[in-house]
Design an enzyme around this catalytic site. Structure first.
Site, PDB file in Angstrom:
ATOM      1  N   HIS A   5       0.834  -1.206   0.000  1.00  0.00           N
ATOM      2  CA  HIS A   5       0.000   0.000   0.000  1.00  0.00           C
ATOM      3  C   HIS A   5       0.868   1.255   0.000  1.00  0.00           C
ATOM      4  CE1 HIS A   5      -3.824  -2.157   1.601  1.00  0.00           C
ATOM      5  NE2 HIS A   5      -3.747  -2.166   0.284  1.00  0.00           N
ATOM      6  N   ARG A  38      -2.675  -4.353 -27.035  1.00  0.00           N
ATOM      7  CA  ARG A  38      -2.537  -5.614 -26.287  1.00  0.00           C
ATOM      8  C   ARG A  38      -3.935  -6.042 -25.838  1.00  0.00           C
ATOM      9  NH1 ARG A  38       1.166  -2.034 -23.986  1.00  0.00           N
ATOM     10  NH2 ARG A  38       3.342  -2.367 -24.621  1.00  0.00           N
ATOM     11  N   ARG A  88      -3.513  -6.753 -31.787  1.00  0.00           N
ATOM     12  CA  ARG A  88      -2.909  -8.078 -31.628  1.00  0.00           C
ATOM     13  C   ARG A  88      -3.938  -8.997 -30.967  1.00  0.00           C
ATOM     14  NH1 ARG A  88       2.245  -8.531 -27.846  1.00  0.00           N
ATOM     15  NH2 ARG A  88       0.672  -8.315 -26.221  1.00  0.00           N
ATOM     16  N   GLU A 138       8.500 -12.945 -33.502  1.00  0.00           N
ATOM     17  CA  GLU A 138       9.035 -13.100 -32.151  1.00  0.00           C
ATOM     18  C   GLU A 138       9.907 -14.337 -32.013  1.00  0.00           C
ATOM     19  OE1 GLU A 138       5.496 -11.876 -29.272  1.00  0.00           O
ATOM     20  OE2 GLU A 138       4.799 -13.101 -30.943  1.00  0.00           O
ATOM     21  N   ASN A 155      11.326  -7.850 -27.691  1.00  0.00           N
ATOM     22  CA  ASN A 155      11.525  -8.401 -26.349  1.00  0.00           C
ATOM     23  C   ASN A 155      11.523  -9.932 -26.381  1.00  0.00           C
ATOM     24  OD1 ASN A 155      11.384  -5.730 -25.639  1.00  0.00           O
ATOM     25  ND2 ASN A 155       9.325  -5.841 -24.810  1.00  0.00           N
ATOM     26  N   ASP A 156      10.485 -10.510 -27.003  1.00  0.00           N
ATOM     27  CA  ASP A 156      10.430 -11.973 -27.106  1.00  0.00           C
ATOM     28  C   ASP A 156      11.463 -12.498 -28.088  1.00  0.00           C
ATOM     29  OD1 ASP A 156       8.686 -13.066 -25.260  1.00  0.00           O
ATOM     30  OD2 ASP A 156       6.905 -12.616 -26.437  1.00  0.00           O
ATOM     31  N   ARG A 185      13.794 -13.114 -20.208  1.00  0.00           N
ATOM     32  CA  ARG A 185      13.966 -11.670 -19.998  1.00  0.00           C
ATOM     33  C   ARG A 185      13.503 -11.213 -18.624  1.00  0.00           C
ATOM     34  NH1 ARG A 185       8.986  -8.945 -22.133  1.00  0.00           N
ATOM     35  NH2 ARG A 185       7.637 -10.532 -23.040  1.00  0.00           N
ATOM     36  N   CYS A 212       7.565  -3.167 -32.542  1.00  0.00           N
ATOM     37  CA  CYS A 212       6.738  -2.773 -31.400  1.00  0.00           C
ATOM     38  C   CYS A 212       7.381  -3.155 -30.066  1.00  0.00           C
ATOM     39  CB  CYS A 212       5.342  -3.401 -31.492  1.00  0.00           C
ATOM     40  SG  CYS A 212       5.356  -5.200 -31.517  1.00  0.00           S
TER      41      CYS A 212
END
Length: 849
Positions: free
Chosen positions: A471, A578, A615, A709, A732-733, A743, A780
């Site tokens: 919190h 996404r 996507r 990817e 990234n992938d 990653r 992307c």
């Protein structure tokens, strides 16, 4: 009912053989301070627990470590094996008696694996405690140092005129719900637990939550949190009492709907899914003596000076006045604390964040907590002493839970506990006085502390405890305060006034920066603010290089709000929606109508002249859906995910495609499929799009593309390009699959660099293959937003950069400063390099040229 007089003396026989230990010496305040009741303890040398008295087994703890026997005179004898053994969840214990059964002295109750329990629990010390102390005049422990199970008397009681109960009234019939799947993304943490407990208190019946062999008092926030219910767990509601049916129905519906949290509707009982076990957070440590590492709790950069925050110890007397007077003091303090929290709630602008303090208010009336305090006061303890022992015990137990979110709520209990303790003790804690430009360091801050920080003086803070889900972290982000949690403990030794640089986004604290470094960073902050203002002014100008080549700059988004924001920042469309944001954190799949509305709303916000790339659902073993049971996978990143999952669940895919297609009239629509590795997959998804497009009568042009990817797809780019309209490279992938490095791995993540020459060559090969067939290529992944990478990508021929929304103006401004010819020369040079270091050094030089 027949009653008869009971003898005034009751002998309790040793349930285990071993050494007798005074209850006051037990290293647990709940027992040592007799919060549960008075009694004795045994350090055992045997492992079969025997009944110390004759009576009825009235409670058998679900973790099998504790049992209560009620004698005919109504004396409740609790036998608790070991300390913190509840955490074992029954491991190592075997039950020999059942709840509700009558037992004789010396009858076996529980057998336990002494070696296992000793290794995994705090201690094997076993407590024999009388929980009905009001019926006992005197406790007479044995004088023997050692006792033999079932033979030696370990404790004698002088009773206060007890009666024998010849017949017990029939209890109300228990009613239990069916299985309920918990939809809350972080389980039943403090806020949903508070909503649930508050509702439970409106019923007269005794209410329990059941999960496997564990149970919790549904009217107690701390008890519910202690059950450690995770997202996707199956639980049951059990009620006994006059309004049991109504209570079960109300609580079951409340849990299924998210207990006050938005989780996507009412859940239904489904097959249990695989839920990964919570992983311990890796301990972060820097090898640089001038760098301390932690976990990013709130982003931002701050330059300031250390100020250590330490809480003062609040002293309270152990012995109290009369129980009536002490309970009155407690009640007044609880009432005043509630009013203080009400005021604090009103100072938090965001109502969602204000709910944190609603949960704090709920803790003030928690029945389990208050019952424990009441027992202590009845034993002669002062209200302050009893309250402190109770909340400290509960907080310590929560802190040991594996679930990081629930363990983080221990800080909330300590926060509420200290607030009440101050009121009981008559102490008014002064507002935290800090110097200007302060970077606070604390073992832990409470939500109350954080909400009360003076933003004119406090530039940021670091805490040894807590985490990104606490919190405190949530409040820090809402207040826009850079913060780090879980920092190395050596931070507590830093002297006040030490100059530091806090980088909230990176989770690091730089020590002893030179005056020059500090001045440079402050100058950078001023220059950055000026540059951002200039970039914003020109955000709507096209991203055209100095030699006339246009690069489309679009946004990566996760919903309507980001789409609207991207348009305001000059975005030329959406390069990646996404769509899984519609599917996650809920207990049933979104309907076609729900999807239709959100896709169309996003498309309308972009307009007919902007690109809208959606996507399709990209989830799977690494991001499981609670309503789509999947088998456990050894390597989920190499398992059923992305298009593989969607093709295995055709109804899910067809529904999504139809909903996406209905937005085609509002923007330049393109549909993109993730994790494509074969031409067969491409042909099948194209067939589905064509089939649904014809069925709906959609005449607007719709492009069909794929994510690149997987290395195999990049290598075969020219072949795939003959089948699709475009490529979008997910760097990234692609990086993690090319380098075989997760990653998200705490040690390997920094090595999984998209600037690796192998990854760059795959990107270049993808662009070459696409352009051979006249198809466009976007990026992307993360490097599209990296200023160092943008010239390289343009030089390789990338046509579109899909970036994070805030980066749009900066990336467009950078493109306008570049020459395509120079970028091509840079790319040709970099693609001949063999190491990441060489690539990074050359790109850094490019930025300064």
């Amino acid at each position: 009912m027949n009653n008869s007089t009971q003898a005034s003396r009751l002998d309790l026989f040793a349930p285990l053989s071993g050494v007798v230990v005074a209850i006051e010496s037990v290293p647990d305040p709940v027992f040592a301070q007799k919060m549960v009741g008075d009694g004795v303890s045994i350090d055992p040398i045997s492992n079969l627990l025997l009944a110390p008295v004759a009576g009825k087994v009235t409670q058998l703890h679900s973790s099998k470590h504790a049992i209560t026997i009620t004698t005919p005179a109504g004396i409740e004898v609790l036998i608790h094996i070991g300390l913190d053994t509840v955490m074992l969840r029954g491991e190592g214990f075997t039950i020999k008696a059942t709840e509700g059964s009558e037992v004789k002295v010396g009858q076996p109750l529980i057998e336990f694996n002494a070696d296992l329990v000793a290794r995994k629990a705090l201690s094997l010390l076993t407590q024999i405690v009388i929980t009905t102390g009001d019926k006992v005049v005197k406790y007479i422990p044995t004088t023997k140092k050692t006792v033999v199970a079932g033979q030696d008397v370990v404790l004698s009681l002088d009773l206060a005129g007890a009666t024998v109960v010849g017949q017990v009234a029939a209890a109300d019939t228990a009613i239990q719900s069916g299985a309920i799947i918990v939809p809350n993304p972080t389980g039943l943490h403090a806020r949903p637990a508070a909503v649930l407990a508050n509702t439970a208190k409106t019923f007269k019946s005794d209410l329990k939550l059941l999960r496997a062999d564990d149970e919790a008092n549904a009217k107690s926030v701390v008890s519910i949190m202690g059950l450690e219910v995770q997202h996707g767990d199956s639980i049951f509601v059990k009620a006994t009492g006059p309004d049991a049916a109504q209570a079960v129905k109300a609580l079951a519906e409340l849990i299924a709907s998210g207990s006050g949290e938005e989780c996507g509707g009412v859940a239904t009982a489904v097959a249990a899914k695989h839920v990964p076990k919570p992983q311990a957070r890796p301990v972060l440590k820097s090898n640089d003596p001038n760098m301390l590492m932690g976990v990013s709790a709130s982003p931002g950069l701050a330059v300031g000076y250390i100020f250590q925050v330490k809480q003062e110890v609040i002293d309270v007397a152990e012995t109290g006045d009369t129980p009536e007077l002490e309970k009155h003091r407690l009640e007044k303090a609880l009432k005043d604390a509630f009013e203080q929290l009400e005021t604090l709630k009103g100072e938090i602008a965001d109502p969602v964040k204000a709910e944190i303090f609603v949960a704090h208010q709920e803790l003030l009336s928690d029945p389990d907590l208050l019952d424990l305090v009441s027992v202590g006061i009845n034993q002669g303890k002062s209200a302050g002493f009893a309250w402190r022992a109770a909340f400290t015990s509960y907080a310590d137990k929560l802190a040991k839970l594996k679930n990081e979110v629930l363990a983080g709520r221990a800080n909330d209990i300590r926060d509420v506990g200290r607030r009440v303790l101050c009121l009981i003790a008559g102490i008014k804690e002064a507002a935290l006085e800090v110097p200007n430009d302060a970077i606070l360091i604390a073992e832990d801050l409470t939500p109350s502390d954080t909400a009360s920080l003076d933003r004119n003086k406090v530039l940021g803070f670091c805490t040894v405890g807590g985490g990104a889900t606490s919190h405190v972290a949530i409040l820090a982000r809402s207040l826009n305060i850079p913060a780090i949690c879980g920092i190395e403990e050596i931070a507590l030794q830093l002297a006040n006034g030490t100059p530091v640089i806090l980088e909230g986004s990176k989770g690091c604290l730089r020590l002893n920066p030179s005056v020059e470094e500090i001045n440079n960073i402050r100058e950078r902050q001023v220059k950055l603010a000026k540059r951002q203002a200039e970039e914003l002014e020109t955000a709507f100008e096209p991203a055209t290089t100095t030699d006339g080549v246009c690069v489309e700059v679009v946004a990566n988004i996760g919903g309507l709000e980001e789409a609207q924001q991207s348009v305001k920042l000059g975005g030329e469309g959406v390069g990646l929606l996404r769509s899984e944001f519609l599917y996650l954190e809920r207990t049933n799949a979104p309907t076609e109508a729900e999807q239709d509305k959100i896709y169309s709303d996003i498309a309308k916000s972009l307009g007919k002249d902007r690109t809208f790339v959606v996507r399709t659902l990209d989830v799977g073993g690494d991001k499981p859906l609670p309503y789509l049971p999947m088998s456990a996978e050894e390597n989920p990143f190499l398992g059923v995910r992305g298009v593989r999952l969607c093709l295995a669940e055709p109804e899910l895919l067809h529904t999504q495609i139809r909903a996406i297609l209905r937005s085609a009239e509002h923007a330049k629509l393109a549909i993109m499929f993730p994790m494509i590795t074969s031409l067969e997959e491409v042909r099948e998804v194209k067939r589905i799009v064509a089939e649904e497009k014809a069925a709906l009568g959609v005449t607007s042009p719709v492009q069909v593309g794929i994510m690149v990817e997987v290395p195999a797809t990049a290598v075969m780019a020219e072949i795939f390009a003959s089948e699709v309209d475009f490529f979008s490279i997910g760097t990234n992938d692609l990086t993690q699959y090319t380098l075989a490095m997760d990653r998200g791995h705490p040690k390997l993540a920094k090595e999984a660099d998209a600037m690796h020459p192998g990854v760059l060559r795959l990107i270049a090969n993808t662009v070459k293959g696409a352009h051979a067939h006249g198809k466009w290529v976007g990026v992307c992944g993360g490097i599209a937003s990296d200023p160092a990478a943008v010239p390289l990508l343009i030089g390789m021929g990338v046509d579109e950069l899909s970036v994070s929304v805030p980066a749009i103006p900066a990336v467009k401004a950078l493109v306008r400063k570049l020459s395509k010819a120079d970028c091509q020369q840079l790319a040709a040079e970099v693609l001949q390099m063999g190491t990441v270091a060489e690539v990074r050094a050359r790109l850094a030089q490019q930025l300064t040229d």
